[in-house]
Motif scaffolding. Structure first.
Motif, PDB file in Angstrom:
ATOM      1  N   UNK A  52      56.768  51.943  34.008  1.00  0.00           N
ATOM      2  CA  UNK A  52      57.454  50.906  33.231  1.00  0.00           C
ATOM      3  C   UNK A  52      56.868  50.748  31.830  1.00  0.00           C
ATOM      4  N   UNK A  53      55.558  50.802  31.732  1.00  0.00           N
ATOM      5  CA  UNK A  53      54.893  50.517  30.460  1.00  0.00           C
ATOM      6  C   UNK A  53      54.553  51.771  29.658  1.00  0.00           C
ATOM      7  N   UNK A  54      54.769  52.948  30.223  1.00  0.00           N
ATOM      8  CA  UNK A  54      54.496  54.192  29.513  1.00  0.00           C
ATOM      9  C   UNK A  54      53.024  54.506  29.357  1.00  0.00           C
ATOM     10  N   UNK A  55      52.192  54.047  30.286  1.00  0.00           N
ATOM     11  CA  UNK A  55      50.755  54.333  30.244  1.00  0.00           C
ATOM     12  C   UNK A  55      50.420  55.367  31.312  1.00  0.00           C
ATOM     13  N   UNK A  56      49.138  55.754  31.380  1.00  0.00           N
ATOM     14  CA  UNK A  56      48.727  56.710  32.409  1.00  0.00           C
ATOM     15  C   UNK A  56      47.482  56.287  33.177  1.00  0.00           C
ATOM     16  N   UNK A  57      46.879  55.193  32.869  1.00  0.00           N
ATOM     17  CA  UNK A  57      45.597  54.846  33.465  1.00  0.00           C
ATOM     18  C   UNK A  57      45.683  53.757  34.532  1.00  0.00           C
ATOM     19  N   UNK A  58      46.782  53.068  34.642  1.00  0.00           N
ATOM     20  CA  UNK A  58      46.873  51.953  35.588  1.00  0.00           C
ATOM     21  C   UNK A  58      46.878  52.456  37.026  1.00  0.00           C
ATOM     22  N   UNK A  59      47.374  53.659  37.267  1.00  0.00           N
ATOM     23  CA  UNK A  59      47.355  54.219  38.618  1.00  0.00           C
ATOM     24  C   UNK A  59      45.913  54.401  39.107  1.00  0.00           C
ATOM     25  N   UNK A  60      45.019  54.797  38.210  1.00  0.00           N
ATOM     26  CA  UNK A  60      43.606  54.935  38.592  1.00  0.00           C
ATOM     27  C   UNK A  60      42.970  53.582  38.868  1.00  0.00           C
ATOM     28  N   UNK A  61      43.311  52.608  38.056  1.00  0.00           N
ATOM     29  CA  UNK A  61      42.825  51.250  38.292  1.00  0.00           C
ATOM     30  C   UNK A  61      43.350  50.724  39.632  1.00  0.00           C
ATOM     31  N   UNK A  62      44.603  51.033  39.948  1.00  0.00           N
ATOM     32  CA  UNK A  62      45.178  50.622  41.226  1.00  0.00           C
ATOM     33  C   UNK A  62      44.474  51.268  42.410  1.00  0.00           C
ATOM     34  N   UNK A  63      44.127  52.556  42.286  1.00  0.00           N
ATOM     35  CA  UNK A  63      43.407  53.237  43.371  1.00  0.00           C
ATOM     36  C   UNK A  63      42.028  52.625  43.577  1.00  0.00           C
ATOM     37  N   UNK A  64      41.341  52.322  42.498  1.00  0.00           N
ATOM     38  CA  UNK A  64      40.024  51.689  42.605  1.00  0.00           C
ATOM     39  C   UNK A  64      40.139  50.295  43.200  1.00  0.00           C
ATOM     40  N   UNK A  65      41.124  49.549  42.761  1.00  0.00           N
ATOM     41  CA  UNK A  65      41.355  48.215  43.303  1.00  0.00           C
ATOM     42  C   UNK A  65      41.702  48.278  44.794  1.00  0.00           C
ATOM     43  N   UNK A  66      42.509  49.262  45.188  1.00  0.00           N
ATOM     44  CA  UNK A  66      42.881  49.414  46.590  1.00  0.00           C
ATOM     45  C   UNK A  66      41.696  49.770  47.475  1.00  0.00           C
ATOM     46  N   UNK A  67      40.826  50.669  47.003  1.00  0.00           N
ATOM     47  CA  UNK A  67      39.637  51.043  47.780  1.00  0.00           C
ATOM     48  C   UNK A  67      38.694  49.856  47.921  1.00  0.00           C
ATOM     49  N   UNK A  68      38.503  49.129  46.824  1.00  0.00           N
ATOM     50  CA  UNK A  68      37.629  47.955  46.867  1.00  0.00           C
ATOM     51  C   UNK A  68      38.206  46.880  47.783  1.00  0.00           C
ATOM     52  N   UNK A  69      39.497  46.644  47.670  1.00  0.00           N
ATOM     53  CA  UNK A  69      40.138  45.648  48.531  1.00  0.00           C
ATOM     54  C   UNK A  69      40.113  46.035  50.002  1.00  0.00           C
ATOM     55  N   UNK A  70      40.292  47.320  50.296  1.00  0.00           N
ATOM     56  CA  UNK A  70      40.229  47.780  51.682  1.00  0.00           C
ATOM     57  C   UNK A  70      38.849  47.617  52.283  1.00  0.00           C
ATOM     58  N   UNK A  71      37.819  47.924  51.504  1.00  0.00           N
ATOM     59  CA  UNK A  71      36.457  47.730  51.996  1.00  0.00           C
ATOM     60  C   UNK A  71      36.171  46.246  52.176  1.00  0.00           C
ATOM     61  N   UNK A  72      36.637  45.432  51.246  1.00  0.00           N
ATOM     62  CA  UNK A  72      36.436  43.987  51.360  1.00  0.00           C
ATOM     63  C   UNK A  72      37.098  43.445  52.631  1.00  0.00           C
ATOM     64  N   UNK A  73      38.334  43.857  52.901  1.00  0.00           N
ATOM     65  CA  UNK A  73      39.019  43.393  54.112  1.00  0.00           C
ATOM     66  C   UNK A  73      38.299  43.832  55.379  1.00  0.00           C
ATOM     67  N   UNK A  74      37.847  45.085  55.406  1.00  0.00           N
ATOM     68  CA  UNK A  74      37.140  45.555  56.604  1.00  0.00           C
ATOM     69  C   UNK A  74      35.814  44.826  56.776  1.00  0.00           C
ATOM     70  N   UNK A  75      35.158  44.495  55.668  1.00  0.00           N
ATOM     71  CA  UNK A  75      33.901  43.746  55.751  1.00  0.00           C
ATOM     72  C   UNK A  75      34.156  42.317  56.229  1.00  0.00           C
ATOM     73  N   UNK A  76      35.219  41.696  55.725  1.00  0.00           N
ATOM     74  CA  UNK A  76      35.518  40.327  56.130  1.00  0.00           C
ATOM     75  C   UNK A  76      35.978  40.247  57.588  1.00  0.00           C
ATOM     76  N   UNK A  77      36.540  41.312  58.119  1.00  0.00           N
ATOM     77  CA  UNK A  77      36.926  41.341  59.536  1.00  0.00           C
ATOM     78  C   UNK A  77      35.767  41.727  60.438  1.00  0.00           C
ATOM     79  N   UNK A  78      34.599  41.949  59.862  1.00  0.00           N
ATOM     80  CA  UNK A  78      33.406  42.257  60.639  1.00  0.00           C
ATOM     81  C   UNK A  78      33.339  43.686  61.134  1.00  0.00           C
ATOM     82  N   UNK A  79      34.061  44.598  60.515  1.00  0.00           N
ATOM     83  CA  UNK A  79      34.089  45.977  60.985  1.00  0.00           C
ATOM     84  C   UNK A  79      32.962  46.819  60.407  1.00  0.00           C
TER      85      UNK A  79
END
Length: 104
Positions: A52-79
């Motif tokens: 939409x915005x004609x950029x190329x770097x937000x996909x990398x930021x999204x992948x980093x955010x997704x990995x961090x969020x996934x680890x956070x969720x697994x940590x909060x669930x006690x896994x």
């Protein structure tokens, strides 16, 4: 001590399985699912925003955010917590309150 139960495997009925014997495997699969799922979902969101915005770097930021969020969720669930392999609680190995260092 956990009570043995019959195995879910077909064949020999003398095999026993302890309660929670596959808990580590299930927790590992859950952690893997949270992290990979987060990377996929947030990378797709980043890819859409890049389009939409004609950029190329937000996909990398999204992948980093997704990995961090996934680890956070697994940590909060006690896994991701450290578990004892002996089946006992961590309090069993601590010092006694009565001052006798040989008591357990």
């Amino acid at each position: 001590m956990p009570t043995p139960r019959k195995s879910r495997h077909s064949g020999d009925s003398t095999e026993v399985e302890r309660d929670g014997g596959d808990g580590g495997y299930n927790a590992g699969i859950a952690v893997f699912s949270y992290i990979i799922g987060g990377i996929i979902v947030w990378s797709l969101i980043g890819w859409g925003l890049d389009y939409l915005w004609g950029t190329r770097w937000i996909v990398l930021l999204g992948a980093l955010l997704g990995a961090t969020g996934g680890f956070y969720l697994s940590h909060m669930h006690g896994l991701t917590s450290q578990r004892t392999s002996s089946g006992g609680s961590a309090a069993d190995s601590g010092p006694s309150d009565d001052g006798d260092s040989n008591a357990k």
